[in-house]
Design an enzyme around this catalytic site. Structure first.
Site, PDB file in Angstrom:
ATOM      1  N   LYS A  39     -28.063  36.249 -12.616  1.00 29.53           N
ATOM      2  CA  LYS A  39     -27.651  35.352 -13.719  1.00 29.53           C
ATOM      3  C   LYS A  39     -26.429  34.625 -13.196  1.00 29.53           C
ATOM      4  CE  LYS A  39     -25.154  34.664 -16.935  1.00 29.53           C
ATOM      5  NZ  LYS A  39     -24.279  33.454 -17.016  1.00 29.53           N
ATOM      6  N   CYS A  49      -9.898  36.119  -7.316  1.00 27.46           N
ATOM      7  CA  CYS A  49      -9.518  37.384  -7.957  1.00 27.46           C
ATOM      8  C   CYS A  49      -8.465  38.139  -7.158  1.00 27.46           C
ATOM      9  CB  CYS A  49     -10.755  38.248  -8.119  1.00 27.46           C
ATOM     10  SG  CYS A  49     -11.680  38.377  -6.574  1.00 27.46           S
ATOM     11  N   GLU A 101      -3.855  38.019 -15.835  1.00 31.13           N
ATOM     12  CA  GLU A 101      -4.433  37.187 -14.779  1.00 31.13           C
ATOM     13  C   GLU A 101      -4.510  35.737 -15.277  1.00 31.13           C
ATOM     14  OE1 GLU A 101      -8.637  37.527 -13.881  1.00 31.13           O
ATOM     15  OE2 GLU A 101      -8.126  37.671 -11.768  1.00 31.13           O
ATOM     16  N   GLU A 140     -16.740  44.129 -10.250  1.00 28.45           N
ATOM     17  CA  GLU A 140     -15.670  43.488  -9.463  1.00 28.45           C
ATOM     18  C   GLU A 140     -14.929  42.579 -10.426  1.00 28.45           C
ATOM     19  OE1 GLU A 140     -14.928  44.312  -6.583  1.00 28.45           O
ATOM     20  OE2 GLU A 140     -16.724  45.019  -5.557  1.00 28.45           O
TER      21      GLU A 140
HETATM   22  P1  NAD Z   1     -16.371  35.812 -16.951  1.00 29.87           P
HETATM   23  O1  NAD Z   1     -16.218  37.276 -17.080  1.00 29.87           O
HETATM   24  O2  NAD Z   1     -16.072  34.966 -18.113  1.00 29.87           O
HETATM   25  O3  NAD Z   1     -17.875  35.429 -16.529  1.00 29.87           O
HETATM   26  C1  NAD Z   1     -18.495  35.974 -15.383  1.00 29.87           C
HETATM   27  C2  NAD Z   1     -20.012  35.952 -15.575  1.00 29.87           C
HETATM   28  O4  NAD Z   1     -20.347  36.821 -16.653  1.00 29.87           O
HETATM   29  C3  NAD Z   1     -20.603  34.591 -15.951  1.00 29.87           C
HETATM   30  O5  NAD Z   1     -21.863  34.445 -15.331  1.00 29.87           O
HETATM   31  C4  NAD Z   1     -20.763  34.695 -17.460  1.00 29.87           C
HETATM   32  O6  NAD Z   1     -21.767  33.843 -17.953  1.00 29.87           O
HETATM   33  C5  NAD Z   1     -21.155  36.153 -17.614  1.00 29.87           C
HETATM   34  N1  NAD Z   1     -20.862  36.746 -18.921  1.00 29.87           N
HETATM   35  C6  NAD Z   1     -19.954  36.352 -19.851  1.00 29.87           C
HETATM   36  N2  NAD Z   1     -20.010  37.161 -20.933  1.00 29.87           N
HETATM   37  C7  NAD Z   1     -20.942  38.098 -20.669  1.00 29.87           C
HETATM   38  C8  NAD Z   1     -21.433  39.229 -21.389  1.00 29.87           C
HETATM   39  N3  NAD Z   1     -20.971  39.548 -22.581  1.00 29.87           N
HETATM   40  N4  NAD Z   1     -22.377  40.001 -20.800  1.00 29.87           N
HETATM   41  C9  NAD Z   1     -22.857  39.708 -19.578  1.00 29.87           C
HETATM   42  N5  NAD Z   1     -22.432  38.635 -18.845  1.00 29.87           N
HETATM   43  C10 NAD Z   1     -21.489  37.850 -19.391  1.00 29.87           C
HETATM   44  O7  NAD Z   1     -15.498  35.406 -15.696  1.00 29.87           O
HETATM   45  P2  NAD Z   1     -15.189  33.953 -15.124  1.00 29.87           P
HETATM   46  O8  NAD Z   1     -14.127  33.331 -15.945  1.00 29.87           O
HETATM   47  O9  NAD Z   1     -16.437  33.201 -14.906  1.00 29.87           O
HETATM   48  O10 NAD Z   1     -14.627  34.332 -13.676  1.00 29.87           O
HETATM   49  C11 NAD Z   1     -13.319  34.599 -13.433  1.00 29.87           C
HETATM   50  C12 NAD Z   1     -13.072  36.090 -13.399  1.00 29.87           C
HETATM   51  O11 NAD Z   1     -13.858  36.687 -12.360  1.00 29.87           O
HETATM   52  C13 NAD Z   1     -11.641  36.420 -13.073  1.00 29.87           C
HETATM   53  O12 NAD Z   1     -11.186  37.444 -13.906  1.00 29.87           O
HETATM   54  C14 NAD Z   1     -11.717  36.898 -11.631  1.00 29.87           C
HETATM   55  O13 NAD Z   1     -10.660  37.740 -11.257  1.00 29.87           O
HETATM   56  C15 NAD Z   1     -13.038  37.570 -11.594  1.00 29.87           C
HETATM   57  N6  NAD Z   1     -13.528  37.674 -10.214  1.00 29.87           N
HETATM   58  C16 NAD Z   1     -13.519  38.890  -9.608  1.00 29.87           C
HETATM   59  C17 NAD Z   1     -13.933  39.016  -8.283  1.00 29.87           C
HETATM   60  C18 NAD Z   1     -13.911  40.355  -7.584  1.00 29.87           C
HETATM   61  O14 NAD Z   1     -14.574  40.489  -6.563  1.00 29.87           O
HETATM   62  N7  NAD Z   1     -13.179  41.339  -8.085  1.00 29.87           N
HETATM   63  C19 NAD Z   1     -14.366  37.884  -7.586  1.00 29.87           C
HETATM   64  C20 NAD Z   1     -14.355  36.659  -8.243  1.00 29.87           C
HETATM   65  C21 NAD Z   1     -13.950  36.568  -9.566  1.00 29.87           C
END
Ligand code: NAD
Length: 516
Positions: free
Chosen positions: A191, A300, A401, A266
């Site tokens: 997804k 991240c 963050e 992650e």
């Molecule tokens: P997000 O959590 O809003 O979304 C991430 C993904 O999850 C998207 O595809 C979104 O559509 C989906 N999603 C949203 N709500 C959901 C739910 N209730 N159930 C299942 N899926 C759902 O994050 P974002 O704003 O897109 O990305 C930024 C975040 O990602 C930051 O917090 C960053 O630190 C983190 N990140 C972590 C890593 C790592 O390896 N630790 C790497 C990159 C980004």
């Protein structure tokens, strides 16, 4: 940009590519579409199908059927690895195209896009293919003493694995989920984030052409709260590998508990970057800027809390600000650009909100904090690299963050205090130490609660090292030598070789032998 082709994910709609989902080997469209917007120019880059829960169901059903057919999971691992080799060969021949996708879809400055949107996926795919060739898929188990038996420890695929990815590193994070899951023999549903679907859908075409059978790899688009959450709850999904915010990660873990799914998370970070008083200042100043500014801070593992000894504080901040003044913000497609835009209106507003909050909380804004104006900045989502000093660890700008180009500088008076400040966070993804005395830096590293600690460096993510978080930065690891453990189940198979009923343990239960 990517040329549309008849058998590919995109069709041409008046010069704009329209991307469809990939389900059960078919390109699937929907009446409604997402718009993929270039964050630097606000131009329409592409449109994409807007999946809903029925598409999630169809993708899981296709993946389940493909898994049960056994075609892919019974393909020898070396042959599965050879399929990935073919994808590597194709991606290697399309470096410019994918670099441009990274810049247009996500605002990566061109040089960075080459490294992160193409270089990393290539290196990491190679790592997973190599691992598949040398992984211990079946190993001899211990021989039990009294009972004459032989055993094996097998690593079996788990079944249908779902990968949910964010927008900030579109292709590489899909690779971290899809490729280890595939080389381990699983079926996969990805997804993608609705803002950045292009690279994952192009990958689907490459995997299909390389020989992945229909249904084994699927990509759906759709909103997280509906399609993402539906996939996490789906009873036929056995594993979820999620990258995103800690808040959503919590939801994922909670929902996955209902069906005891395997979960890799992650999540977010608030990386502490400790400069010791014997650091090489030229290197540390440059490193501190690099740590918080890669991809305009939308990483991240960014180093967003800079911990400076009081003795060096003022000089360090002055040199850091001088360095930031040399950086070029602007069009990601210009090879001279250092810093690109942030991802869109939501991110823009959120980051500016944190900058306001920092001022209200009493931190001192020593650099940036504004939206650049003038030629080149009429459109798009821009924020200057921003530095706050006089930050306390309990301020929002130090504890939450921000995911933007904002650095919080904290002072410390002893190394113990620096370690305490560094660990005083719910996150534990990354940390750094700058010192010319490596044994001293290693001692500090040993005390830091973070999955990756860099000494005199930052963002150095190697395919050969595990990547993941302590504490609320996640659970499980991606990359590294154990990467395939996350996508396999250990199975113990034991064969009784004695042929003699009386040598078995049945006597513990039965007081009489059979046929007595
Ligand atoms: P997000 O959590 O809003 O979304 C991430 C993904 O999850 C998207 O595809 C979104 O559509 C989906 N999603 C949203 N709500 C959901 C739910 N209730 N159930 C299942 N899926 C759902 O994050 P974002 O704003 O897109 O990305 C930024 C975040 O990602 C930051 O917090 C960053 O630190 C983190 N990140 C972590 C890593 C790592 O390896 N630790 C790497 C990159 C980004």
């Amino acid at each position: 940009m990517v040329a549309t082709r008849a058998d590919g994910p995109a069709e041409d709609r008046q010069g704009i590519p329209h991307y469809r989902m990939f389900i059960g080997g078919e390109w699937v469209d929907t009446p409604e579409s997402y718009e993929v917007i270039n964050p630097a120019t606000e131009e329409l880059v592409a449109t994409a199908a807007k999946g809903d829960t029925s598409h999630a169901d169809a993708a899981v059903a296709a993946a389940k059927q493909a898994f049960e057919s056994g075609e892919w999971r019974n393909t020898p691992p070396a042959e599965r690895a050879a399929v990935i080799d073919r994808v590597i060969a194709e991606l290697s021949s399309r470096i410019d195209e994918f670099t441009e996708i990274g810049s247009r879809e996500c605002g990566f400055p061109y040089r960075l896009s080459q490294a992160i949107c193409v270089g990393f996926p290539l290196m990491h795919m190679q790592h997973y293919a190599d691992l598949a060739r040398r992984y211990e898929w079946v190993s001899p188990g211990p021989v039990a003493g009294a009972v004459l038996s032989a055993s094996q420890i097998r690593r079996d695929p788990i079944g249908v694995c779902v990968g949910i990815t964010p927008w900030n590193f579109p292709l590489v994070l899909v690779v971290w989920k899809a490729i280890p899951a595939l080389v381990a023999g699983n079926s996969v549903v990805i997804k993608v984030d609705e803002k950045t679907p292009i690279a994952a859908l192009e990958l689907a075409r490459m995997l299909r052409d390389a020989g992945v059978p229909d249904g084994v790899f699927n990509v759906v688009t759709g909103n997280g709260e509906t399609v993402g959450a539906h996939l996490v709850a789906h009873p036929d999904v056995r594993k979820v590998s999620f990258t995103g915010s800690t808040a959503v990660g919590r939801e994922v873990m909670r929902t996955a508990a209902d069906t005891i799914k395997r979960v890799t998370l992650e999540l977010g970070g608030k990386g502490p970057n400790i400069v010791l008083d014997d650091a090489d200042l030229d290197a540390a100043v440059d490193g501190a800027a690099y740590a918080f500014l890669l991809h305009a801070g939308q990483a991240c593992e960014s180093g967003t809390r800079l911990l400076l000894p009081s003795s060096l504080h003022d000089e360090f901040v002055r040199r850091l600000v001088d360095r930031l003044k040399t950086l070029k913000i602007g069009n990601p497609l210009d090879p001279a650009t250092d810093i690109g835009p942030v991802m869109g209106p939501v991110q823009h507003k959120r980051i500016l909100g944190y900058i306001e909050k920092g001022k209200e909380e009493g931190a001192t804004l020593v650099h940036g904090g504004n939206v650049p104006t003038g030629p080149g900045f009429e459109k798009g989502y821009w924020i200057e690299p921003t530095v706050f000093t006089d930050v306390r660890n309990d301020m929002c700008i130090a504890s939450e963050e921000i995911f933007g180009p904002v650095l919080s500088v904290l002072r410390y008076d002893s190394v113990d205090e620096a370690v305490k400040l560094a660990n005083d966070t719910e996150y534990g993804l990354s940390a750094g130490v700058w010192s010319q005395d490596v044994p001293r830096a290693l001692e500090v590293a040993q005390q830091l609660q973070a999955g990756s600690v860099w000494i005199n460096d930052w963002h150095n993510i190697s395919a050969h090292l595990p990547f993941g978080g302590f504490k609320q930065s996640g659970t499980g690891r991606e990359l590294g030598p154990q990467a395939l453990d996350e996508f396999t189940e250990a199975k113990a198979v034991t064969v009784d070789l004695s042929g003699k009923v009386e040598r078995r343990a049945y006597g513990l239960v039965f007081s009489t032998p059979p046929n007595a």
